[in-house]
Design an enzyme around this catalytic site. Structure first.
Site, PDB file in Angstrom:
ATOM      1  N   LYS A   9       0.830  -1.209   0.000  1.00 46.65           N
ATOM      2  CA  LYS A   9       0.000   0.000   0.000  1.00 46.65           C
ATOM      3  C   LYS A   9       0.869   1.267   0.000  1.00 46.65           C
ATOM      4  O   LYS A   9       2.092   1.188   0.214  1.00 46.65           O
ATOM      5  CB  LYS A   9      -0.903  -0.033   1.235  1.00 46.65           C
ATOM      6  CG  LYS A   9      -1.842  -1.249   1.258  1.00 46.65           C
ATOM      7  CD  LYS A   9      -2.768  -1.207   2.454  1.00 46.65           C
ATOM      8  CE  LYS A   9      -3.672  -2.424   2.475  1.00 46.65           C
ATOM      9  NZ  LYS A   9      -4.685  -2.357   3.529  1.00 46.65           N
ATOM     10  N   TYR A  49     -12.496  -2.094  -3.488  1.00 40.69           N
ATOM     11  CA  TYR A  49     -12.943  -2.202  -2.087  1.00 40.69           C
ATOM     12  C   TYR A  49     -14.461  -2.091  -1.950  1.00 40.69           C
ATOM     13  O   TYR A  49     -14.945  -1.741  -0.868  1.00 40.69           O
ATOM     14  CB  TYR A  49     -12.261  -1.123  -1.243  1.00 40.69           C
ATOM     15  CG  TYR A  49     -10.836  -1.463  -0.839  1.00 40.69           C
ATOM     16  CD1 TYR A  49     -10.558  -2.562  -0.031  1.00 40.69           C
ATOM     17  CD2 TYR A  49      -9.769  -0.675  -1.247  1.00 40.69           C
ATOM     18  CE1 TYR A  49      -9.260  -2.875   0.354  1.00 40.69           C
ATOM     19  CE2 TYR A  49      -8.458  -0.980  -0.867  1.00 40.69           C
ATOM     20  CZ  TYR A  49      -8.222  -2.082  -0.062  1.00 40.69           C
ATOM     21  OH  TYR A  49      -6.939  -2.385   0.321  1.00 40.69           O
ATOM     22  N   ASN A 112      -1.721  -0.274   7.142  1.00 38.46           N
ATOM     23  CA  ASN A 112      -1.219  -1.589   7.553  1.00 38.46           C
ATOM     24  C   ASN A 112      -0.366  -2.264   6.480  1.00 38.46           C
ATOM     25  O   ASN A 112      -0.258  -3.490   6.427  1.00 38.46           O
ATOM     26  CB  ASN A 112      -2.372  -2.482   8.038  1.00 38.46           C
ATOM     27  CG  ASN A 112      -3.398  -2.730   6.956  1.00 38.46           C
ATOM     28  OD1 ASN A 112      -3.224  -2.310   5.809  1.00 38.46           O
ATOM     29  ND2 ASN A 112      -4.468  -3.428   7.300  1.00 38.46           N
ATOM     30  N   HIS A 115      -2.042  -5.418   1.507  1.00 43.02           N
ATOM     31  CA  HIS A 115      -3.341  -6.072   1.316  1.00 43.02           C
ATOM     32  C   HIS A 115      -3.093  -7.510   0.885  1.00 43.02           C
ATOM     33  O   HIS A 115      -2.161  -7.783   0.127  1.00 43.02           O
ATOM     34  CB  HIS A 115      -4.140  -5.356   0.221  1.00 43.02           C
ATOM     35  CG  HIS A 115      -5.328  -6.157  -0.239  1.00 43.02           C
ATOM     36  ND1 HIS A 115      -6.537  -6.137   0.422  1.00 43.02           N
ATOM     37  CD2 HIS A 115      -5.473  -7.043  -1.262  1.00 43.02           C
ATOM     38  CE1 HIS A 115      -7.380  -6.961  -0.182  1.00 43.02           C
ATOM     39  NE2 HIS A 115      -6.757  -7.525  -1.208  1.00 43.02           N
ATOM     40  N   GLU A 126      -9.420 -10.766  -7.767  1.00 43.90           N
ATOM     41  CA  GLU A 126      -8.468  -9.660  -7.608  1.00 43.90           C
ATOM     42  C   GLU A 126      -7.279  -9.784  -8.568  1.00 43.90           C
ATOM     43  O   GLU A 126      -6.787  -8.785  -9.094  1.00 43.90           O
ATOM     44  CB  GLU A 126      -7.990  -9.599  -6.149  1.00 43.90           C
ATOM     45  CG  GLU A 126      -9.122  -9.193  -5.200  1.00 43.90           C
ATOM     46  CD  GLU A 126      -8.709  -9.146  -3.736  1.00 43.90           C
ATOM     47  OE1 GLU A 126      -7.532  -9.432  -3.416  1.00 43.90           O
ATOM     48  OE2 GLU A 126      -9.572  -8.817  -2.893  1.00 43.90           O
TER      49      GLU A 126
HETATM   50  P1  CMP Z   1      -7.246  -4.663   3.828  1.00 43.31           P
HETATM   51  O1  CMP Z   1      -7.147  -5.989   4.462  1.00 43.31           O
HETATM   52  O2  CMP Z   1      -6.444  -4.352   2.654  1.00 43.31           O
HETATM   53  O3  CMP Z   1      -8.780  -4.423   3.405  1.00 43.31           O
HETATM   54  C1  CMP Z   1      -9.589  -3.416   3.892  1.00 43.31           C
HETATM   55  C2  CMP Z   1      -8.807  -2.298   4.458  1.00 43.31           C
HETATM   56  O4  CMP Z   1      -9.572  -1.335   5.119  1.00 43.31           O
HETATM   57  C3  CMP Z   1      -7.865  -2.838   5.527  1.00 43.31           C
HETATM   58  O5  CMP Z   1      -6.865  -3.581   4.947  1.00 43.31           O
HETATM   59  C4  CMP Z   1      -7.455  -1.555   6.203  1.00 43.31           C
HETATM   60  O6  CMP Z   1      -6.478  -0.845   5.463  1.00 43.31           O
HETATM   61  C5  CMP Z   1      -8.771  -0.803   6.164  1.00 43.31           C
HETATM   62  N1  CMP Z   1      -9.517  -0.978   7.407  1.00 43.31           N
HETATM   63  C6  CMP Z   1     -10.137  -2.081   7.854  1.00 43.31           C
HETATM   64  N2  CMP Z   1     -10.730  -1.861   9.042  1.00 43.31           N
HETATM   65  C7  CMP Z   1     -10.492  -0.574   9.334  1.00 43.31           C
HETATM   66  C8  CMP Z   1     -10.860   0.266  10.427  1.00 43.31           C
HETATM   67  N3  CMP Z   1     -11.602  -0.201  11.434  1.00 43.31           N
HETATM   68  N4  CMP Z   1     -10.452   1.531  10.397  1.00 43.31           N
HETATM   69  C9  CMP Z   1      -9.717   2.001   9.367  1.00 43.31           C
HETATM   70  N5  CMP Z   1      -9.337   1.252   8.299  1.00 43.31           N
HETATM   71  C10 CMP Z   1      -9.722  -0.020   8.287  1.00 43.31           C
END
Ligand code: CMP
Length: 132
Positions: A9, A49, A112, A115, A126
């Site tokens: 990311k 998303y 984070n 993905h 995907e």
């Molecule tokens: P990812 O697993 O790529 O898929 C959805 C994304 O939304 C996740 O990683 C985070 O980057 C974001 N995300 C999921 N939950 C939250 C949350 N509670 N608050 C903010 N971002 C979130």
């Protein structure tokens, strides 16, 4: 061998952690089948998303995912989906196992770093979203 999709990311690229994460994935046995370094448009990020459309963090997530380039990886490994999710760790780095990529390096639930597809079915969707 199974396949999955991983995305480094914008926070991963900004923090110059691409090499660290890719090295870890290689050490964990993943084979890189194909990659794309690309900037997501708002429209492409929203479609990717779409499942989170109703969630309160959706707007921030789209803003974040379009805030800079992403590095998309088509990866191969036995049980690739499960293995990648195990190596990456839980969405929230505070809850992620300390040995995982997110547990070691991620800043927040949103920022984070990586993905990973969450099922074989979604991995297939995907992968085709980014690669022919
Ligand atoms: P990812 O697993 O790529 O898929 C959805 C994304 O939304 C996740 O990683 C985070 O980057 C974001 N995300 C999921 N939950 C939250 C949350 N509670 N608050 C903010 N971002 C979130």
């Amino acid at each position: 061998m199974a396949r999955t999709l991983g995305i480094l990311k914008p926070d991963c690229i900004r923090r110059k952690l691409m090499g660290t994460v890719i090295k870890r994935l290689e050490e964990e046995g993943f084979t890189i089948i194909d990659v794309r370094f690309t900037q997501l448009s708002v429209e492409k990020a929203e479609r990717f998303y779409a499942i989170h459309k109703e969630r309160p963090f959706f707007g921030d997530l789209i803003e974040f995912m379009t805030s800079g380039p992403v590095f998309v990886m088509h990866l191969e490994h036995e049980n690739a989906v499960r293995h990648l999710r195990d190596v990456i760790g839980a969405t929230d780095p505070a809850e992620a196992d300390p040995g995982t990529i997110r547990g070691q390096l991620a800043e927040s639930k949103q920022n984070n770093l990586v993905h990973a597809s969450d099922s074989d079915e979604n991995a297939n969707i995907e992968i085709h979203y980014f690669f022919q």
